[in-house]
Design a protein around this motif. Sequence first.
Motif, PDB file in Angstrom:
ATOM      1  N   UNK A 129      43.643  51.200  46.426  1.00 28.36           N
ATOM      2  CA  UNK A 129      43.887  51.404  47.858  1.00 28.36           C
ATOM      3  C   UNK A 129      43.534  50.118  48.598  1.00 28.36           C
ATOM      4  N   UNK A 130      44.024  49.940  49.821  1.00 26.26           N
ATOM      5  CA  UNK A 130      43.563  48.801  50.620  1.00 26.26           C
ATOM      6  C   UNK A 130      42.043  48.813  50.747  1.00 26.26           C
ATOM      7  N   UNK A 131      41.438  47.650  50.568  1.00 28.26           N
ATOM      8  CA  UNK A 131      39.983  47.474  50.547  1.00 28.26           C
ATOM      9  C   UNK A 131      39.330  48.049  49.285  1.00 28.26           C
ATOM     10  N   UNK A 132      40.164  48.458  48.298  1.00 29.09           N
ATOM     11  CA  UNK A 132      39.604  48.849  47.013  1.00 29.09           C
ATOM     12  C   UNK A 132      39.101  47.624  46.261  1.00 29.09           C
ATOM     13  N   UNK A 133      38.303  47.844  45.241  1.00 30.61           N
ATOM     14  CA  UNK A 133      37.636  46.755  44.540  1.00 30.61           C
ATOM     15  C   UNK A 133      38.031  46.679  43.063  1.00 30.61           C
ATOM     16  N   UNK A 134      38.011  45.471  42.564  1.00 32.06           N
ATOM     17  CA  UNK A 134      38.172  45.198  41.135  1.00 32.06           C
ATOM     18  C   UNK A 134      36.894  44.518  40.655  1.00 32.06           C
ATOM     19  N   UNK A 135      36.301  45.056  39.593  1.00 34.49           N
ATOM     20  CA  UNK A 135      35.078  44.488  39.023  1.00 34.49           C
ATOM     21  C   UNK A 135      35.285  44.319  37.526  1.00 34.49           C
ATOM     22  N   UNK A 136      34.992  43.125  37.028  1.00 37.14           N
ATOM     23  CA  UNK A 136      35.144  42.881  35.590  1.00 37.14           C
ATOM     24  C   UNK A 136      34.237  41.752  35.159  1.00 37.14           C
ATOM     25  N   UNK A 137      34.003  41.691  33.861  1.00 40.69           N
ATOM     26  CA  UNK A 137      33.173  40.637  33.297  1.00 40.69           C
ATOM     27  C   UNK A 137      34.015  39.732  32.405  1.00 40.69           C
ATOM     28  N   UNK A 138      33.572  38.500  32.280  1.00 42.49           N
ATOM     29  CA  UNK A 138      34.237  37.551  31.398  1.00 42.49           C
ATOM     30  C   UNK A 138      33.194  36.543  30.921  1.00 42.49           C
ATOM     31  N   UNK A 139      33.272  36.144  29.669  1.00 42.86           N
ATOM     32  CA  UNK A 139      32.258  35.261  29.090  1.00 42.86           C
ATOM     33  C   UNK A 139      32.361  33.848  29.669  1.00 42.86           C
ATOM     34  N   UNK A 140      31.220  33.238  29.899  1.00 40.79           N
ATOM     35  CA  UNK A 140      31.174  31.856  30.400  1.00 40.79           C
ATOM     36  C   UNK A 140      31.597  30.900  29.274  1.00 40.79           C
ATOM     37  N   UNK A 141      32.650  30.110  29.469  1.00 44.74           N
ATOM     38  CA  UNK A 141      33.055  29.176  28.405  1.00 44.74           C
ATOM     39  C   UNK A 141      31.958  28.193  28.032  1.00 44.74           C
ATOM     40  N   UNK A 142      31.186  27.754  29.031  1.00 44.43           N
ATOM     41  CA  UNK A 142      30.163  26.746  28.760  1.00 44.43           C
ATOM     42  C   UNK A 142      29.040  27.278  27.863  1.00 44.43           C
ATOM     43  N   UNK A 235      30.291  38.264  36.257  1.00 44.24           N
ATOM     44  CA  UNK A 235      30.802  39.562  36.710  1.00 44.24           C
ATOM     45  C   UNK A 235      31.431  39.334  38.076  1.00 44.24           C
ATOM     46  N   UNK A 236      32.749  39.455  38.128  1.00 39.66           N
ATOM     47  CA  UNK A 236      33.485  39.223  39.375  1.00 39.66           C
ATOM     48  C   UNK A 236      33.616  40.526  40.147  1.00 39.66           C
ATOM     49  N   UNK A 237      33.363  40.462  41.434  1.00 41.85           N
ATOM     50  CA  UNK A 237      33.585  41.581  42.348  1.00 41.85           C
ATOM     51  C   UNK A 237      34.622  41.091  43.369  1.00 41.85           C
ATOM     52  N   UNK A 238      35.807  41.698  43.325  1.00 39.12           N
ATOM     53  CA  UNK A 238      36.904  41.270  44.194  1.00 39.12           C
ATOM     54  C   UNK A 238      37.435  42.472  44.980  1.00 39.12           C
ATOM     55  N   UNK A 239      38.069  42.157  46.090  1.00 37.29           N
ATOM     56  CA  UNK A 239      38.591  43.192  46.977  1.00 37.29           C
ATOM     57  C   UNK A 239      40.086  43.001  47.170  1.00 37.29           C
ATOM     58  N   UNK A 240      40.801  44.126  47.219  1.00 34.88           N
ATOM     59  CA  UNK A 240      42.205  44.065  47.606  1.00 34.88           C
ATOM     60  C   UNK A 240      42.274  44.211  49.122  1.00 34.88           C
ATOM     61  N   UNK A 241      42.624  43.155  49.830  1.00 32.21           N
ATOM     62  CA  UNK A 241      42.763  43.262  51.284  1.00 32.21           C
ATOM     63  C   UNK A 241      43.930  44.196  51.640  1.00 32.21           C
ATOM     64  N   UNK A 242      43.983  44.689  52.865  1.00 33.23           N
ATOM     65  CA  UNK A 242      45.120  45.518  53.266  1.00 33.23           C
ATOM     66  C   UNK A 242      46.400  44.713  53.304  1.00 33.23           C
ATOM     67  N   UNK A 243      47.503  45.395  53.139  1.00 33.81           N
ATOM     68  CA  UNK A 243      48.783  44.715  53.177  1.00 33.81           C
ATOM     69  C   UNK A 243      49.381  44.475  51.832  1.00 33.81           C
TER      70      UNK A 243
END
Length: 243
Positions: A129-142, A235-243
């Motif tokens: 939904x608008x303002x919904x969130x995506x959260x996921x993890x990914x290993x640090x290459x370094x 761990x990335x926390x991202x948001x889907x803006x409206x539109x």
Amino acid sequence: MPDAIFADPRLALVYDAFDGARDDLTAYAGIADELGADRILDVGCGTGCLAILLAAKGRSVVGVDPAEASLAVAKAKDGAAGVTWLHGDATTVGAIDADLAVMTGNVAQVFLTDDDWARTLRGIRGALRPHGHLVFETRRPERRAWEDWAADPARLTLDVPGIGPVEQRREVTGVSLPLVSFRYTYRFLSDGAVLTSDSTLRFRGRDEVAASLAAQGYRVLDVREAPDRPGREFVFVAERPPG
């Protein structure tokens, strides 16, 4: 095509035993609480550990995975009836007005090409939904996790309930950054059967991940440590803006 560890029915049955205690799942349940998420999409849900945990807390949960064998294991677990299980991937879910989408473990790293990763992010965006969130993890290459894997063959034998003793061995089979390939070999001691599963992960840096999210219309709100693996993952926390 899912890796054999997820797609082969015999290997899918032993996956949870060798995956061990999923300490990371508590953190994701906490993030769901923090964000007030009631409807959650678990992308690459596998054998359903997180999806069932979240559903047990009264949330509406959709778990999607391309490996039918893993979904069969998930559906047989206690509490599975509280989850909507979908055979497919993020591109096939459609608009479900999810408050939160998650990708745990290595899920975000199995998309090896820029196109596959972009399609996945677009599919998830369409499910939120608008303002919904995506959260996921990914290993640090370094952190160069593959060097630890290569130094430790991780030979382990477990007595899996209902199956008997199974031996697992890991080996790194190729490093061509940003791609790292490895193989798990399983020997079923009850009958001597030997099955292998080959995997490749893509290691993306923090800036690359952030740029890819922005390109697909997300706003990055935070980049955190994984509490169970400090210094090893983003761990990335991202948001889907409206539109």
